[in-house]
Scaffold this motif. Structure first.
Motif, PDB file in Angstrom:
ATOM      1  N   SER A  30       0.807  -1.221   0.000  1.00  0.00           N
ATOM      2  CA  SER A  30       0.000   0.000   0.000  1.00  0.00           C
ATOM      3  C   SER A  30       0.840   1.271   0.000  1.00  0.00           C
ATOM      4  N   ALA A  69       1.986   1.006  -3.921  1.00  0.00           N
ATOM      5  CA  ALA A  69       1.136   0.467  -4.982  1.00  0.00           C
ATOM      6  C   ALA A  69       0.285   1.560  -5.614  1.00  0.00           C
ATOM      7  N   SER A  70       0.203   1.516  -6.938  1.00  0.00           N
ATOM      8  CA  SER A  70      -0.586   2.505  -7.650  1.00  0.00           C
ATOM      9  C   SER A  70      -0.934   1.989  -9.024  1.00  0.00           C
ATOM     10  N   HIS A  71      -2.128   2.326  -9.474  1.00  0.00           N
ATOM     11  CA  HIS A  71      -2.518   2.013 -10.843  1.00  0.00           C
ATOM     12  C   HIS A  71      -2.099   3.123 -11.806  1.00  0.00           C
ATOM     13  N   PHE A 108       1.349  -5.982  -8.041  1.00  0.00           N
ATOM     14  CA  PHE A 108       2.273  -4.858  -8.078  1.00  0.00           C
ATOM     15  C   PHE A 108       3.562  -5.276  -8.780  1.00  0.00           C
ATOM     16  N   SER A 109       3.972  -4.490  -9.766  1.00  0.00           N
ATOM     17  CA  SER A 109       5.190  -4.756 -10.524  1.00  0.00           C
ATOM     18  C   SER A 109       6.327  -3.878 -10.009  1.00  0.00           C
ATOM     19  N   GLN A 120       6.944  -0.161 -10.978  1.00  0.00           N
ATOM     20  CA  GLN A 120       6.493   0.622  -9.832  1.00  0.00           C
ATOM     21  C   GLN A 120       5.032   1.040  -9.974  1.00  0.00           C
ATOM     22  N   ARG A 121       4.220   0.081 -10.399  1.00  0.00           N
ATOM     23  CA  ARG A 121       2.781   0.286 -10.491  1.00  0.00           C
ATOM     24  C   ARG A 121       2.088  -1.064 -10.498  1.00  0.00           C
ATOM     25  N   VAL A 122       0.793  -1.036 -10.330  1.00  0.00           N
ATOM     26  CA  VAL A 122      -0.009  -2.254 -10.424  1.00  0.00           C
ATOM     27  C   VAL A 122      -0.236  -2.580 -11.896  1.00  0.00           C
ATOM     28  N   TRP A 155       8.516  -7.748  -3.209  1.00  0.00           N
ATOM     29  CA  TRP A 155       7.613  -6.768  -2.595  1.00  0.00           C
ATOM     30  C   TRP A 155       8.102  -6.403  -1.199  1.00  0.00           C
TER      31      TRP A 155
END
Length: 240
Positions: A12, A15-17, A44-45, A49-51, A167
């Motif tokens: 969290s 994590a970001s779309h 999460f990749s 650096q995003r979902v 992660w």
């Protein structure tokens, strides 16, 4: 090398779309119908650096290969569509940019789209039409078949095992300190076992495993003849 019960997909803090506005492509959003009828994997990749949102297991396998390829800087799922016929469009599976700046488009071809032979080789069905469609759309496609991906199933299983540890590495406050101690420990040797590192470093086994996974992800270390699920691993330094 297994992650254990402490590994989790809870990222969290990072994590970001949200996608990178500096990249030339963004992932096409899946429609509600696609989400209902296809297997969809969301994770999460660390590489991006995003979902990422990947449809179908065969594409997850390809994404995992990109994720653990240190020469790849970024990858984007479903970067664009190409017009195959007047009535049909298809998704390009992935776009990548490597460390040299080279950009590529990949089409992952499921087994149904391949043709086998008695010699064991695999050909892409309708490759000529696909090449012509790509050329009309101003791109060149690189093809990866499902049988090719399945031939690397041991590494893919290892990647699935390592990802939760990467992660954990990303949110570990002491990762730089542990990483530097591992580098010092490996300064005068090519290989060391994970169990030996755990014994000689004054950190918890979980934290050492997470940092080792992060260093594998970054391309500093690799595992030698590792079988997924094994309790120990031989680690080798990747020399430039």
């Amino acid at each position: 090398m297994t992650a254990g019960t402490s590994a989790t997909a809870d990222v969290s803090s990072v994590a970001s779309h949200a996608t990178d506005p500096n990249l030339p492509y963004t992932p096409r959003k899946l429609t509600r119908g696609e989400r209902n009828r296809r297997e969809v994997f969301v994770f999460f990749s660390p590489r991006n650096q995003r979902v990422v949102t990947i449809a179908d297991a065969v594409n997850v396998a390809m994404a995992l290969k990109f994720e653990f390829d240190p020469s790849i800087q970024k990858y984007v799922e479903r970067p664009r569509r190409i017009q195959l016929t007047t009535k049909q469009q298809i998704d390009v599976s992935f776009w990548t940019r490597d460390a040299s700046g080279e950009e590529r488009f990949y089409l992952v071809v499921p087994e149904a789209g391949t043709v086998g032979s008695t010699t064991g080789t695999v050909s892409i069905r309708d490759r000529g039409e696909l090449d012509e469609a790509a050329q009309r759309n101003g791109i060149r496609l690189h093809y990866i078949s499902e049988p090719e991906l399945l031939s690397a199933r041991t590494w893919l299983a290892t990647g699935f095992e390592l990802l939760p540890l990467v992660w954990e590495y990303g949110r570990l406050p002491t990762r730089s300190l542990i990483r530097n101690q591992i580098r010092a420990r490996l300064a005068h040797t090519e290989r060391v076992s994970l169990s030996n590192l755990i014994k000689t470093l004054d950190f918890t086994p979980a934290n050492v495993r997470a940092v080792v996974a992060g260093m594998i992800h970054h391309g500093e270390l690799r595992m030698v003849d590792y079988l997924p699920g094994a309790a120990d691993a031989v680690l080798e330094v990747v020399r430039a």
